[in-house]
Design a protein around this motif. Sequence first.
Motif, mmCIF file in Angstrom:
data_model
loop_
_atom_site.group_PDB
_atom_site.id
_atom_site.type_symbol
_atom_site.label_atom_id
_atom_site.label_comp_id
_atom_site.label_asym_id
_atom_site.label_seq_id
_atom_site.Cartn_x
_atom_site.Cartn_y
_atom_site.Cartn_z
ATOM 1 N N GLY A 116 11.744 18.060 -19.851
ATOM 2 C CA GLY A 116 10.869 16.901 -19.900
ATOM 3 C C GLY A 116 11.288 15.750 -19.023
ATOM 4 N N ASN A 117 12.410 15.858 -18.305
ATOM 5 C CA ASN A 117 12.818 14.816 -17.366
ATOM 6 C C ASN A 117 11.889 14.823 -16.161
ATOM 7 N N VAL A 118 11.478 13.634 -15.747
ATOM 8 C CA VAL A 118 10.475 13.492 -14.693
ATOM 9 C C VAL A 118 11.048 12.652 -13.564
ATOM 10 N N LEU A 119 10.784 13.073 -12.323
ATOM 11 C CA LEU A 119 11.079 12.298 -11.122
ATOM 12 C C LEU A 119 9.761 11.996 -10.430
ATOM 13 N N PHE A 120 9.496 10.716 -10.249
ATOM 14 C CA PHE A 120 8.258 10.265 -9.615
ATOM 15 C C PHE A 120 8.639 9.452 -8.382
ATOM 16 N N SER A 121 8.315 9.959 -7.180
ATOM 17 C CA SER A 121 8.683 9.319 -5.919
ATOM 18 C C SER A 121 7.431 8.949 -5.141
ATOM 19 N N VAL A 122 7.451 7.763 -4.537
ATOM 20 C CA VAL A 122 6.301 7.271 -3.776
ATOM 21 C C VAL A 122 6.813 6.484 -2.578
ATOM 22 N N ARG A 123 6.089 6.588 -1.452
ATOM 23 C CA ARG A 123 6.445 5.882 -0.205
ATOM 24 C C ARG A 123 5.518 4.679 -0.048
ATOM 25 N N ILE A 124 6.120 3.473 -0.004
ATOM 26 C CA ILE A 124 5.357 2.232 -0.072
ATOM 27 C C ILE A 124 5.784 1.304 1.067
ATOM 28 N N THR A 125 4.832 0.508 1.542
ATOM 29 C CA THR A 125 5.099 -0.613 2.451
ATOM 30 C C THR A 125 4.662 -1.897 1.758
ATOM 31 N N VAL A 126 5.591 -2.865 1.674
ATOM 32 C CA VAL A 126 5.353 -4.107 0.940
ATOM 33 C C VAL A 126 5.632 -5.287 1.859
ATOM 34 N N THR A 127 4.750 -6.272 1.814
ATOM 35 C CA THR A 127 4.974 -7.564 2.462
ATOM 36 C C THR A 127 5.177 -8.591 1.358
ATOM 37 N N ALA A 128 6.377 -9.151 1.266
ATOM 38 C CA ALA A 128 6.734 -10.054 0.170
ATOM 39 C C ALA A 128 7.285 -11.353 0.725
ATOM 40 N N MET A 129 7.277 -12.375 -0.114
ATOM 41 C CA MET A 129 7.775 -13.686 0.283
ATOM 42 C C MET A 129 9.299 -13.694 0.325
ATOM 43 N N CYS A 130 9.810 -14.518 1.234
ATOM 44 C CA CYS A 130 11.246 -14.756 1.328
ATOM 45 C C CYS A 130 11.436 -16.260 1.480
ATOM 46 N N PHE A 131 12.046 -16.885 0.499
ATOM 47 C CA PHE A 131 12.229 -18.336 0.523
ATOM 48 C C PHE A 131 13.397 -18.662 1.455
ATOM 49 N N PHE A 171 0.844 -1.192 0.000
ATOM 50 C CA PHE A 171 0.000 0.000 0.000
ATOM 51 C C PHE A 171 0.878 1.241 0.000
ATOM 52 N N ILE A 172 0.295 2.330 -0.514
ATOM 53 C CA ILE A 172 0.949 3.635 -0.511
ATOM 54 C C ILE A 172 0.464 4.405 0.709
ATOM 55 N N HIS A 173 1.362 4.976 1.444
ATOM 56 C CA HIS A 173 0.992 5.718 2.651
ATOM 57 C C HIS A 173 0.174 6.955 2.267
ATOM 58 N N ASP A 174 -0.857 7.214 3.049
ATOM 59 C CA ASP A 174 -1.764 8.325 2.727
ATOM 60 C C ASP A 174 -2.042 9.228 3.916
ATOM 61 N N THR A 175 -1.091 9.372 4.808
ATOM 62 C CA THR A 175 -1.229 10.266 5.960
ATOM 63 C C THR A 175 -0.219 11.403 5.828
ATOM 64 N N THR A 176 -0.633 12.644 5.814
ATOM 65 C CA THR A 176 -2.003 13.133 5.840
ATOM 66 C C THR A 176 -2.634 13.145 4.456
ATOM 67 N N VAL A 177 -1.803 13.115 3.416
ATOM 68 C CA VAL A 177 -2.249 12.941 2.039
ATOM 69 C C VAL A 177 -1.409 11.816 1.446
ATOM 70 N N GLU A 178 -1.724 11.397 0.244
ATOM 71 C CA GLU A 178 -0.948 10.353 -0.396
ATOM 72 C C GLU A 178 0.506 10.792 -0.555
ATOM 73 N N ASN A 179 1.426 9.921 -0.107
ATOM 74 C CA ASN A 179 2.847 10.263 -0.134
ATOM 75 C C ASN A 179 3.413 10.046 -1.538
ATOM 76 N N ILE A 180 3.071 10.957 -2.423
ATOM 77 C CA ILE A 180 3.498 10.898 -3.821
ATOM 78 C C ILE A 180 4.036 12.264 -4.215
ATOM 79 N N MET A 181 5.153 12.276 -4.918
ATOM 80 C CA MET A 181 5.759 13.518 -5.380
ATOM 81 C C MET A 181 6.137 13.372 -6.850
ATOM 82 N N LEU A 182 5.846 14.402 -7.630
ATOM 83 C CA LEU A 182 6.175 14.435 -9.047
ATOM 84 C C LEU A 182 6.943 15.715 -9.335
ATOM 85 N N CYS A 183 8.119 15.571 -9.882
ATOM 86 C CA CYS A 183 8.973 16.721 -10.208
ATOM 87 C C CYS A 183 9.249 16.705 -11.709
ATOM 88 N N VAL A 184 8.891 17.792 -12.399
ATOM 89 C CA VAL A 184 9.041 17.894 -13.850
ATOM 90 C C VAL A 184 10.053 18.992 -14.151
#
Length: 495
Positions: free
Chosen positions: A204-219, A187-200
């Motif tokens: 035309g070069n774009v930086l797209f940053s997002v704060r995520i928490t992931v639960t993934a498998m580990c063999f 999920f993407i963190h949404d406190t206090t708003v969605e933690n997403i940043m877009l820098c243009v």
Amino acid sequence: MLCQFRLKNLLPLLDPKRSQKDLKPYREEEGSKDSEVIPASQLVFFTCIWITLMSNACAAGEIKKPHRRCFSSVKPTRKQETRMRKDDSAKVWPLKYKQLLHVEDQNSAVRSGFGGSPVGIDVQVESIDSISEVNMDFTMTFYLRHYWKDERLAFPSKTNKSMTFDHRLIKKIWVPDIFFVHSKRSFIHDTTVENIMLCVHPDGNVLFSVRITVTAMCFMDFSRFPLDTQNCSLELESYAYNEEDLMLYWKHGNKSLNTDQHISLSQFFIEEFGASSGFVFYSSTGWYHRLFVNFVLRRHIFFFVLPTYFPTVLMVMLSWVSFWVDQRAVPARVSLGITMVLTMSTILSGVCASTPQVSYVKAVDVYLWVSSLFVFLSVLEYAAVNYLTTVKTGKISGMYSIDAAQAMAFDGCYHDSTTDTDQTSFSLHSEEDSMQERCTGNLSTDSPPIKRRKLLGGQVGRIILENNHVIDTYSRILFPIVYITFNLFYWSIYV
């Protein structure tokens, strides 16, 4: 007073809005009062007054109306200019960025220059929240940053400064469709708003940053648990675009993966963080680029020493106490051995409940089962001693009477059932000299056949008692040596 009276009478007459009908009463009233004709000098006087009053009234109206224009002619201060600029920019900003970035003319489903420049990735790991051995997964929170170029978003700029936006612009432009392989939840963190940043940037070069928490498998491999080292990885891949349409790469090479220095876990040391890349093939769609966030975890051994290994060692050492207990104390030795066996089974069940259910043998299983075997063998040792004593005593009882055999089993001498019943001793710790004196005294009063039988019986009884004590004596030395040897091999192999 006269001027006021004349002015009062003159104003209704001079009002251009008044009609002739309205003026008729005034004329009739004036004619009724006096029929005299107003002189020309008075008319001139009143006309001058009326002109003066009208000019003053117009001047007053002009002063009130252009008040703003007069204020605007004054040069505003610096604070007022800043405030006015902010107000103007706030009003035109939505229209400004739409016009500059051409957002309304774009199709967010189609990438600019399809199959063009690649997408760079870098990751800033904020924390590793948990590692679950039972579920074989890990939970990680991190900042995921994308770098690419979209010429449709280029805009003119004199200062060559970039523009930064929040999550509201993401739905209107094209962004990479990165997903996490083998992820269970994210999920993407949404406190206090969605933690997403877009820098243009202007080019035309774009930086797209997002704060995520992931639960993934580990063999994980638990063959050396809890002395194990686990290798886990978080895998990133484009879902829709294969290698011909989109290429993923680490933006800054090995430096693309950064971690916070305060990251720590309760059960693990984080030994290494690394970034790698590769390809994966799907039969229906072809080859895809895949990026790996690798990290190595080494378990804290002291987390399991106190609740598992240390109690196990104590239980094994307590089972050796029975070797020093008198073999005639059957309840004491049996109850001690059974208590140790039950305690080891409790430790085993507790460890099995807190570890993953796997089909192979773990290192902790080896240690616990071998320790339980030592405890079980200590119980069998006393069973063997007691059994040998009973069997040997039963064989001698066929040669002598039961009472005499019992007495001989404890003091090593034959006792006649008729004469020596009251003098029989059941002490195992009687001195050897006193036993020999009693045997010699009895043999001197009997015939030669009886003397030989008594001598043989005494020797057999002493051998039985000596052999029983030898088993306990050897166990006191053999059990600790073998257990210490096992610990040396165990810790040298698994550590």
